[in-house]
Enzyme design. Structure first.
Site: not given
Ligand code: G3I
Length: 356
Positions: A162, A267
């Site tokens: 990105e 994705e």
């Molecule tokens: O693991 C922690 C957990 O311990 C905690 O209790 C919880 C509280 O909010 O957070 C958890 O982590 C989260 C994680 O997802 C797992 O659910 C993070 O805060 C959250 O930021 C994370 O979001 C991910 C996001 O990327 C940011 O990294 C999404 O799952 C994931 O689907 C998303 O994926 C992205 C791709 O990497 C890039 N392209 C877009 C795509 C969708 O946004």
């Protein structure tokens, strides 16, 4: 008069039989539910992004993964905030190791995601103080450490994720600010040095809704390659939705494939509730559109040269796993009980058309 009427009837019959045989060719043969898995039916690797906690704790999730998929992407476990959460040079490998180990035991390909991104950065990176050379050394060191650990085990990586905005201009990230545009080149060259056999991707979203961005991505990548930067493929994230036209989606895939590079629909999900209505309820019409759109996406991938098809990866396994679940939505191939949805059979139909 009598004669020409006979001719007309004969022509009509010929037309009908030709039409019927065309229909037979184009109409997907019915796919028997639950007989052929995605990985068996697909002519290229078919994968999903995985959650480590579900892998560890949910048997039906693991079974679905091993039955259906031939490729895996860690949804979060290989992001910088997960691998080096608290300190420079201090790594937390457990989750990523678990996934790599699982994949190896089950003969599943691993696609690593992702090195350079503006999101999911640990705070030590956001607070890092140093010269441009210090930033370059830090990024280089991080990529070398991770690629080297999984050398020969992770087949491919999203090296840069990105980097461009919807208008095709560079995204103002910490990497751009501290290192400059050369961060992209640095990242790819470093990953290649650490594992010359790994297939390296530039990954982005929006190719299907912004033609400007689509062109900017392809031009940027071609330009870098012309200067010897080791980029082997382009990932189209394809977080798409019910308002997106088939033409735009197919155009994005074809234009990207025209670069001659490997293509990863990296994705994939298809949101039904694109307006994020908290009271959305799923209905048959939307599910039918979803099925037909999944079929078209897979068919478009089937139609590019086989050597360019790195694969398709859905962003999650079951609907409840999806990052879109903050509002009611049903974007994936399996429902919340990991039962195949109608769009799953849309994918299977695209494969069966290819075979016939
Ligand atoms: O693991 C922690 C957990 O311990 C905690 O209790 C919880 C509280 O909010 O957070 C958890 O982590 C989260 C994680 O997802 C797992 O659910 C993070 O805060 C959250 O930021 C994370 O979001 C991910 C996001 O990327 C940011 O990294 C999404 O799952 C994931 O689907 C998303 O994926 C992205 C791709 O990497 C890039 N392209 C877009 C795509 C969708 O946004």
């Amino acid at each position: 008069m009598q004669y020409s009427k006979k001719i007309l009837i004969a022509l009509f019959c010929i037309h009908l039989s030709v039409f019927a045989s065309c229909e037979q060719k184009n109409t997907p043969s019915p796919v028997e539910p639950d007989t052929v898995s995605l990985k068996e039916a697909s002519p290229f690797p078919f994968g999903a992004a995985l959650s480590i906690s579900k892998m560890k704790n949910l048997e039906i999730y693991r079974t679905t993964v091993t039955t259906e998929f031939s490729s895996l992407t860690p949804e979060n476990a290989m992001k910088m905030a997960n691998l080096a959460p608290s300190k420079k040079d201090q790594y937390t490998w457990d989750d990523a190791d678990y996934l790599v180990d699982f994949a190896q035991k089950n003969n599943i390909r691993i696609h690593g995601h992702c090195f350079v991104w503006h999101n999911s950065l640990p705070s030590w990176v956001n607070n890092f103080v140093g010269t441009k050379e210090d930033w370059k050394a830090m990024l280089k060191d991080y990529i070398t450490t991770v690629v080297s650990r999984y050398k020969g085990k992770v087949a491919s990586w999203d090296v840069v994720n990105e980097a461009l905005l919807d208008d095709g201009t560079p995204r103002q990230t910490i990497w751009l600010t501290k290192i400059g545009w050369e961060y992209i080149e640095l990242a790819f060259r470093t990953a290649h040095e650490a594992d010359p056999n790994a297939v390296l991707f530039y990954n982005d979203y929006g190719q299907e809704y912004s033609k400007v961005k689509l062109a900017a991505i392809n031009d940027t990548v071609k330009n870098l390659i012309s200067r010897g930067v080791p980029i082997h493929g382009i990932g189209l994230q394809m977080h798409t939705n019910i308002n997106q036209s088939v033409d735009n989606i197919v155009n994005a895939i074809n234009q990207t494939a025209a670069t001659g590079l490997k293509i990863h629909i990296s994705e994939l999900d298809f949101a039904l509730n694109s307006s994020k209505n908290p009271n959305y309820t799923v209905n048959d019409t939307d599910l039918a559109t979803q099925k037909s759109r999944y079929r078209s996406i897979v068919a478009a991938m089937c139609s590019i040269p086989a050597s360019q098809r790195w694969g398709i990866t859905t962003w999650g396994v079951g609907d409840d796993d999806s990052w879109l679940k903050t509002n009611p939505d049903f974007p994936l191939l399996f429902d919340s009980n990991y039962k195949q949805k109608s769009c799953y059979y849309g994918v299977q139909e695209a494969f069966s058309i290819l075979k016939n």
